[in-house]
Design a protein around this motif. Structure first.
Motif, mmCIF file in Angstrom:
data_model
loop_
_atom_site.group_PDB
_atom_site.id
_atom_site.type_symbol
_atom_site.label_atom_id
_atom_site.label_comp_id
_atom_site.label_asym_id
_atom_site.label_seq_id
_atom_site.Cartn_x
_atom_site.Cartn_y
_atom_site.Cartn_z
ATOM 1 N N ALA A 244 0.833 -1.193 0.000
ATOM 2 C CA ALA A 244 0.000 0.000 0.000
ATOM 3 C C ALA A 244 0.876 1.254 0.000
ATOM 4 O O ALA A 244 1.895 1.324 0.681
ATOM 5 C CB ALA A 244 -0.914 0.001 1.209
ATOM 6 N N ALA B 189 -19.356 -3.509 10.181
ATOM 7 C CA ALA B 189 -18.413 -4.605 9.942
ATOM 8 C C ALA B 189 -18.098 -5.341 11.242
ATOM 9 O O ALA B 189 -18.088 -6.577 11.288
ATOM 10 C CB ALA B 189 -17.132 -4.052 9.315
ATOM 11 N N ILE C 289 -9.100 -10.594 15.222
ATOM 12 C CA ILE C 289 -10.180 -10.494 14.233
ATOM 13 C C ILE C 289 -10.472 -9.030 13.904
ATOM 14 O O ILE C 289 -10.686 -8.665 12.735
ATOM 15 C CB ILE C 289 -11.456 -11.180 14.757
ATOM 16 N N MET D 6 -7.867 -7.723 11.504
ATOM 17 C CA MET D 6 -8.116 -8.085 10.105
ATOM 18 C C MET D 6 -9.260 -7.270 9.533
ATOM 19 O O MET D 6 -9.233 -6.852 8.372
ATOM 20 C CB MET D 6 -8.429 -9.586 9.993
ATOM 21 N N CYS D 7 -10.277 -7.043 10.349
ATOM 22 C CA CYS D 7 -11.387 -6.182 9.923
ATOM 23 C C CYS D 7 -10.853 -4.790 9.575
ATOM 24 O O CYS D 7 -11.219 -4.204 8.544
ATOM 25 C CB CYS D 7 -12.427 -6.117 11.034
ATOM 26 N N ARG E 254 -7.894 -4.049 8.559
ATOM 27 C CA ARG E 254 -7.123 -4.085 7.311
ATOM 28 C C ARG E 254 -8.042 -3.955 6.105
ATOM 29 O O ARG E 254 -7.721 -3.278 5.123
ATOM 30 C CB ARG E 254 -6.307 -5.375 7.220
ATOM 31 N N GLY E 255 -9.170 -4.630 6.161
ATOM 32 C CA GLY E 255 -10.116 -4.511 5.058
ATOM 33 C C GLY E 255 -10.648 -3.093 4.926
ATOM 34 O O GLY E 255 -10.731 -2.531 3.822
ATOM 35 N N LEU E 256 -10.981 -2.501 6.058
ATOM 36 C CA LEU E 256 -11.493 -1.126 6.036
ATOM 37 C C LEU E 256 -10.423 -0.151 5.550
ATOM 38 O O LEU E 256 -10.726 0.823 4.858
ATOM 39 C CB LEU E 256 -11.985 -0.740 7.431
ATOM 40 N N VAL F 94 -8.138 -0.824 3.339
ATOM 41 C CA VAL F 94 -8.108 -0.945 1.873
ATOM 42 C C VAL F 94 -9.227 -0.108 1.257
ATOM 43 O O VAL F 94 -9.024 0.596 0.268
ATOM 44 C CB VAL F 94 -8.235 -2.418 1.442
ATOM 45 N N ARG F 95 -10.401 -0.152 1.870
ATOM 46 C CA ARG F 95 -11.530 0.634 1.332
ATOM 47 C C ARG F 95 -11.222 2.132 1.395
ATOM 48 O O ARG F 95 -11.515 2.875 0.451
ATOM 49 C CB ARG F 95 -12.816 0.333 2.098
ATOM 50 N N ALA G 201 -8.233 3.551 1.434
ATOM 51 C CA ALA G 201 -7.172 3.871 0.471
ATOM 52 C C ALA G 201 -7.722 3.876 -0.953
ATOM 53 O O ALA G 201 -7.375 4.748 -1.762
ATOM 54 C CB ALA G 201 -6.032 2.863 0.605
ATOM 55 N N ALA G 202 -8.586 2.905 -1.256
ATOM 56 C CA ALA G 202 -9.191 2.871 -2.593
ATOM 57 C C ALA G 202 -9.996 4.142 -2.839
ATOM 58 O O ALA G 202 -9.891 4.775 -3.902
ATOM 59 C CB ALA G 202 -10.076 1.636 -2.733
ATOM 60 N N THR H 239 -14.712 -6.891 4.152
ATOM 61 C CA THR H 239 -15.082 -5.688 3.405
ATOM 62 C C THR H 239 -14.178 -5.415 2.211
ATOM 63 O O THR H 239 -14.470 -4.501 1.430
ATOM 64 C CB THR H 239 -15.044 -4.438 4.316
ATOM 65 N N ALA I 4 -1.776 0.775 -5.248
ATOM 66 C CA ALA I 4 -1.601 1.767 -4.183
ATOM 67 C C ALA I 4 -2.445 1.429 -2.962
ATOM 68 O O ALA I 4 -2.010 1.618 -1.822
ATOM 69 C CB ALA I 4 -1.967 3.150 -4.703
#
Lengths: 102, 166
Positions: free
Chosen positions: A2, A32, A77, A80-81, A83-85, A87-88, A90-91, B52, B68
């Motif tokens: 990232a 989440a 847990i 990890m949750c 980490r997913g958030l 990514v969202r 950053a996207a 997610t 990125a």
């Protein structure tokens, strides 16, 4: 992997053009956690908010990202949750910045 | 549909792996490069499907915002379909696929074809190993066998990167 770069952007919910990705919010983070922890989520949520210095009513992306950073120090847990958030978030940042540059 | 119990098991196993270990990243990048080369396609991923988002543990040929961000929202993840079904997921032409033709990764980012197989560690599906083309592409049984072999190798590699206590 990232990027550490953090493109500037406004806080509108729908600024990512054709991708139509909405800005992640604290409500998304709570939903989440609720899916993963069920009724046991409330104590964890209050702890995360307190550690981050948030009320839970904030709607800006920076507050969301601060909460996600706090999640990185939580139980596995929740980490990890988070980490997913992350990514969202950053996207959203990168897509919104790219769309604004068009 | 994948149950929340499956999701919890997946998140638990993933939490027990040192996913940020540079040596692991390098090894997974090497395997994706090899897979892309053997199948003659420009992109290959090791994708971990979280609640997610999908998190990219190894990549070849990934650029722009996906690189990125280190992943994508889970609702756009092709690999999530392999995770949900527990079977290979193949889309020879995203432009005519009812589900993927409306996926921004296809109609904005140019993913034209996809083949992925589940990535299984300790009996739990963690994500998928896949290849992606920028145009329509027909996949063969040999292609899927190559993906399966590499996915099994990835699973073995991952088992060597457990955190203490897991």
């Amino acid at each position: 992997m990232a990027s550490t770069a953090r493109p500037e952007l406004d806080d509108s919910r729908d600024s990512t053009g054709a991708h139509q990705l909405t800005q992640p919010t604290l409500d998304d983070a709570l939903a989440a956690l609720r899916r993963l922890y069920g009724p046991h989520c409330d104590d964890l949520w209050r702890t995360l908010l307190a550690r981050t210095g948030l009320t839970g009513q904030e709607t800006d992306l920076l507050s969301f990202e601060r909460l996600v950073n706090t999640m990185h120090g939580a139980q596995p847990i929740a980490q990890m949750c988070g980490r997913g958030l992350a990514v969202r978030a950053a996207a959203y940042r990168h897509l919104a910045a790219a769309n604004r540059g068009k | 549909m994948m149950s929340d119990t499956d999701l919890l098991a997946r998140m638990h196993v993933l939490a027990g792996l040192d996913l940020d270990n540079p040596a692991l990243r390098q090894r997974l990048d090497e395997i994706t490069a090899r897979t892309a080369g053997r199948l003659g396609l420009p992109i290959s991923l090791v994708s971990f499907v979280l609640d997610t988002a999908q998190l990219l543990g190894g990549t070849y040929g990934v650029e722009g915002w996906i690189a990125a961000a280190g992943g994508t929202p889970v609702e756009w993840s092709f690999c999530a379909n392999a995770v949900e079904s527990g079977r290979p997921y193949v889309v020879p032409d995203t432009s005519v696929d009812p589900l993927q033709s409306v996926n921004p990764l296809a109609f904005v980012d140019g993913f034209g074809s996809y083949a992925g197989v589940p990535l299984i560690v300790d009996g739990t599906i963690l994500g998928a190993h896949c290849v992606i083309g920028t145009a329509a592409h027909e996949f063969t049984d040999a292609d899927l066998a190559e993906l399966r072999t590499s996915a099994d190798e990835i699973a073995t590699v991952l088992q060597g990167y457990r955190r203490d206590g897991h």
